[in-house]
Design a protein around this motif. Sequence first.
Motif, PDB file in Angstrom:
ATOM      1  N   GLY A 215     -77.650  10.860 -14.335  1.00  0.00           N
ATOM      2  CA  GLY A 215     -78.786  10.103 -14.840  1.00  0.00           C
ATOM      3  C   GLY A 215     -79.736  10.894 -15.705  1.00  0.00           C
ATOM      4  N   GLY A 216     -79.635  12.213 -15.652  1.00  0.00           N
ATOM      5  CA  GLY A 216     -80.550  13.033 -16.432  1.00  0.00           C
ATOM      6  C   GLY A 216     -80.006  13.458 -17.769  1.00  0.00           C
ATOM      7  N   PHE A 217     -78.690  13.303 -17.947  1.00  0.00           N
ATOM      8  CA  PHE A 217     -78.032  13.763 -19.164  1.00  0.00           C
ATOM      9  C   PHE A 217     -76.991  12.730 -19.575  1.00  0.00           C
ATOM     10  CE2 PHE A 217     -79.437  17.378 -16.684  1.00  0.00           C
ATOM     11  CZ  PHE A 217     -80.096  18.163 -17.619  1.00  0.00           C
ATOM     12  N   ASP A 218     -76.430  12.910 -20.760  1.00  0.00           N
ATOM     13  CA  ASP A 218     -75.395  11.996 -21.227  1.00  0.00           C
ATOM     14  C   ASP A 218     -74.219  12.015 -20.265  1.00  0.00           C
ATOM     15  OD1 ASP A 218     -76.901  11.371 -23.440  1.00  0.00           O
ATOM     16  OD2 ASP A 218     -75.890  12.797 -24.770  1.00  0.00           O
ATOM     17  N   CYS A 219     -73.633  10.865 -20.034  1.00  0.00           N
ATOM     18  CA  CYS A 219     -72.499  10.737 -19.132  1.00  0.00           C
ATOM     19  C   CYS A 219     -71.247  11.344 -19.789  1.00  0.00           C
ATOM     20  CB  CYS A 219     -72.240   9.269 -18.820  1.00  0.00           C
ATOM     21  SG  CYS A 219     -71.007   8.967 -17.550  1.00  0.00           S
ATOM     22  N   CYS A 220     -70.485  12.151 -19.011  1.00  0.00           N
ATOM     23  CA  CYS A 220     -70.715  12.473 -17.610  1.00  0.00           C
ATOM     24  C   CYS A 220     -70.264  13.911 -17.381  1.00  0.00           C
ATOM     25  CB  CYS A 220     -69.908  11.574 -16.689  1.00  0.00           C
ATOM     26  SG  CYS A 220     -70.310   9.817 -16.800  1.00  0.00           S
ATOM     27  N   GLN A 221     -71.172  14.772 -16.994  1.00  0.00           N
ATOM     28  CA  GLN A 221     -70.811  16.116 -16.598  1.00  0.00           C
ATOM     29  C   GLN A 221     -70.150  16.055 -15.230  1.00  0.00           C
ATOM     30  OE1 GLN A 221     -74.007  18.958 -16.844  1.00  0.00           O
ATOM     31  NE2 GLN A 221     -72.775  20.638 -16.073  1.00  0.00           N
ATOM     32  N   SER A 222     -69.122  16.896 -15.036  1.00  0.00           N
ATOM     33  CA  SER A 222     -68.374  16.832 -13.787  1.00  0.00           C
ATOM     34  C   SER A 222     -67.760  18.186 -13.466  1.00  0.00           C
ATOM     35  CB  SER A 222     -67.269  15.777 -13.895  1.00  0.00           C
ATOM     36  OG  SER A 222     -66.634  15.569 -12.644  1.00  0.00           O
ATOM     37  N   PRO A 223     -67.577  18.496 -12.185  1.00  0.00           N
ATOM     38  CA  PRO A 223     -66.893  19.736 -11.816  1.00  0.00           C
ATOM     39  C   PRO A 223     -65.398  19.629 -12.049  1.00  0.00           C
ATOM     40  CG  PRO A 223     -67.456  18.501  -9.849  1.00  0.00           C
ATOM     41  CD  PRO A 223     -68.076  17.778 -11.001  1.00  0.00           C
ATOM     42  N   GLY A 224     -64.818  20.693 -12.589  1.00  0.00           N
ATOM     43  CA  GLY A 224     -63.368  20.758 -12.754  1.00  0.00           C
ATOM     44  C   GLY A 224     -62.759  21.458 -11.552  1.00  0.00           C
ATOM     45  N   LYS A 225     -62.251  22.678 -11.771  1.00  0.00           N
ATOM     46  CA  LYS A 225     -61.634  23.434 -10.679  1.00  0.00           C
ATOM     47  C   LYS A 225     -62.666  24.354 -10.035  1.00  0.00           C
ATOM     48  CE  LYS A 225     -57.145  23.291 -13.004  1.00  0.00           C
ATOM     49  NZ  LYS A 225     -57.618  22.430 -14.089  1.00  0.00           N
ATOM     50  N   GLY A 226     -62.548  24.544  -8.722  1.00  0.00           N
ATOM     51  CA  GLY A 226     -63.508  25.368  -7.993  1.00  0.00           C
ATOM     52  C   GLY A 226     -64.741  24.570  -7.623  1.00  0.00           C
ATOM     53  N   THR A 227     -65.763  25.232  -7.136  1.00  0.00           N
ATOM     54  CA  THR A 227     -67.038  24.646  -6.728  1.00  0.00           C
ATOM     55  C   THR A 227     -66.835  23.320  -5.981  1.00  0.00           C
ATOM     56  OG1 THR A 227     -67.446  23.627  -8.919  1.00  0.00           O
ATOM     57  CG2 THR A 227     -68.280  25.832  -8.549  1.00  0.00           C
ATOM     58  N   PHE A 228     -67.386  22.227  -6.533  1.00  0.00           N
ATOM     59  CA  PHE A 228     -67.326  20.937  -5.844  1.00  0.00           C
ATOM     60  C   PHE A 228     -65.893  20.414  -5.707  1.00  0.00           C
ATOM     61  CE2 PHE A 228     -71.955  20.159  -6.856  1.00  0.00           C
ATOM     62  CZ  PHE A 228     -72.352  19.967  -5.545  1.00  0.00           C
ATOM     63  N   ASP A 229     -65.002  20.834  -6.572  1.00  0.00           N
ATOM     64  CA  ASP A 229     -63.610  20.413  -6.441  1.00  0.00           C
ATOM     65  C   ASP A 229     -63.035  20.879  -5.107  1.00  0.00           C
ATOM     66  OD1 ASP A 229     -60.959  19.498  -7.298  1.00  0.00           O
ATOM     67  OD2 ASP A 229     -60.490  21.627  -7.513  1.00  0.00           O
ATOM     68  N   ASP A 230     -63.386  22.093  -4.687  1.00  0.00           N
ATOM     69  CA  ASP A 230     -62.948  22.592  -3.386  1.00  0.00           C
ATOM     70  C   ASP A 230     -63.473  21.713  -2.256  1.00  0.00           C
ATOM     71  OD1 ASP A 230     -61.739  24.670  -4.692  1.00  0.00           O
ATOM     72  OD2 ASP A 230     -63.073  26.235  -3.946  1.00  0.00           O
ATOM     73  N   PHE A 231     -64.722  21.253  -2.403  1.00  0.00           N
ATOM     74  CA  PHE A 231     -65.318  20.405  -1.369  1.00  0.00           C
ATOM     75  C   PHE A 231     -64.565  19.079  -1.263  1.00  0.00           C
ATOM     76  CE2 PHE A 231     -69.807  22.294  -2.409  1.00  0.00           C
ATOM     77  CZ  PHE A 231     -69.351  23.555  -2.059  1.00  0.00           C
ATOM     78  N   ILE A 232     -64.290  18.479  -2.411  1.00  0.00           N
ATOM     79  CA  ILE A 232     -63.585  17.189  -2.436  1.00  0.00           C
ATOM     80  C   ILE A 232     -62.207  17.322  -1.803  1.00  0.00           C
ATOM     81  CG2 ILE A 232     -62.567  15.440  -3.948  1.00  0.00           C
ATOM     82  CD1 ILE A 232     -64.919  16.037  -5.908  1.00  0.00           C
ATOM     83  N   THR A 233     -61.511  18.403  -2.123  1.00  0.00           N
ATOM     84  CA  THR A 233     -60.171  18.619  -1.588  1.00  0.00           C
ATOM     85  C   THR A 233     -60.200  18.772  -0.074  1.00  0.00           C
ATOM     86  OG1 THR A 233     -59.451  19.660  -3.648  1.00  0.00           O
ATOM     87  CG2 THR A 233     -58.141  20.116  -1.684  1.00  0.00           C
ATOM     88  N   LEU A 234     -61.111  19.590   0.453  1.00  0.00           N
ATOM     89  CA  LEU A 234     -61.199  19.772   1.900  1.00  0.00           C
ATOM     90  C   LEU A 234     -61.596  18.479   2.600  1.00  0.00           C
ATOM     91  CD1 LEU A 234     -61.110  21.503   4.434  1.00  0.00           C
ATOM     92  CD2 LEU A 234     -63.410  22.343   3.890  1.00  0.00           C
ATOM     93  N   ALA A 235     -62.364  17.630   1.922  1.00  0.00           N
ATOM     94  CA  ALA A 235     -62.791  16.359   2.510  1.00  0.00           C
ATOM     95  C   ALA A 235     -61.714  15.286   2.431  1.00  0.00           C
ATOM     96  CB  ALA A 235     -64.060  15.871   1.816  1.00  0.00           C
ATOM     97  N   GLY A 236     -60.579  15.601   1.839  1.00  0.00           N
ATOM     98  CA  GLY A 236     -59.471  14.648   1.808  1.00  0.00           C
ATOM     99  C   GLY A 236     -59.418  13.770   0.587  1.00  0.00           C
TER     100      GLY A 236
END
Length: 378
Positions: A215-236
Amino acid sequence: MIARLTRIATRLVAPLLALGMIATPAAAQPVTVTDLAGRTVALPGPAKRIVLAQGRQLNGLGLLHPDPISLLAGWGSDHKRQNPDAYARYAAKFPAIETLPTVGDGGTQDGFSFEKAVSLAPDLVILSQSLAGSRHGPGDLVSRFEAAGITVAVVDFYLQPLRDTVPSLRVLGKLIGREEQAEAYIRFYEERRERLASRVRGIERPSVFMHAHAGGFDCCQSPGKGTFDDFITLAGGRNIAASILPGATGQISLEQLLAADPAVYVATGGVHLARRGGLVLGLGVSPEEGARSFATLIASPGISALSAVRNGRAYGLWQLFNDTPLHIVAIEALAKWIHPERFADLDPQATLNEIQARFSAIPLDGTLWIDGTARIRP
């Protein structure tokens, strides 16, 4: 007469010392650890004058020491800029933080002042992986500090959090003489991590899109590999941006997002987005403020068209979970959102409460995540 009294005192005290009934100052024991760069780091005793090149690594130090500011000779100004809500809590509890010397921004080698750090005469400089750089690269900070006779340790909670968090905590704990506290947090962390991992083995992984700084910047910045991607993977889950973006972060167009139409949409936000009209989450953020900004976000053109939003599978998460050992709480929240039935018994708030009670130097109150059922109170 004085000599006679001295002999009598010696005869009385010696047996008590032998029995351990009179405490004597313990000599500082040498400390040796292996840091994330595989380097042997040695100190004559626990560090007392630390320069945190990246100020945000106070996030880890503050889980191990009840007054982490007392250990600092200087730090990067990035913490105050990036994490003003946590900074305010540190300032309220530890006013000395306001006069702590800064050594530049700490986000990059260009923003860090090597000269200022050396002038503070630290007994230890702590660098992140990104600041440490290549051992043989030009302007390598590790080599420069070593040439100046200053001990350096490399730890990191950002680039590969699931790989590096535990060894980084272990290194920090040993270097500051808080090894027992570090091991206690590691046990706490690993128990929860293993519970998550054991429940997602072999299951179907729904597609997930994480919209960073939403919401603060043009759509859409997103994590690729590492960081939040690791979280998503561990969460299933399966991070749809990981197969599109070549690095740790990048930009995905709204058209790409709509075409992918993920099963789960997770926006990240922070207090830094308040002035931009984005998603506001963080320490000290009220439920009403978080819910209001979230409702505005998911009603925006494009985002509102996602089936995840229409199906009530849109959520919000504090952006600054991405660089702190607190991230185990974020992963638990993600797991409940991605697999609500499998993780119905999981309670991220209880996990956060226990971290606050047992480990954190500052209060962890506020709105750090939000789900699709959030409503603005009248």
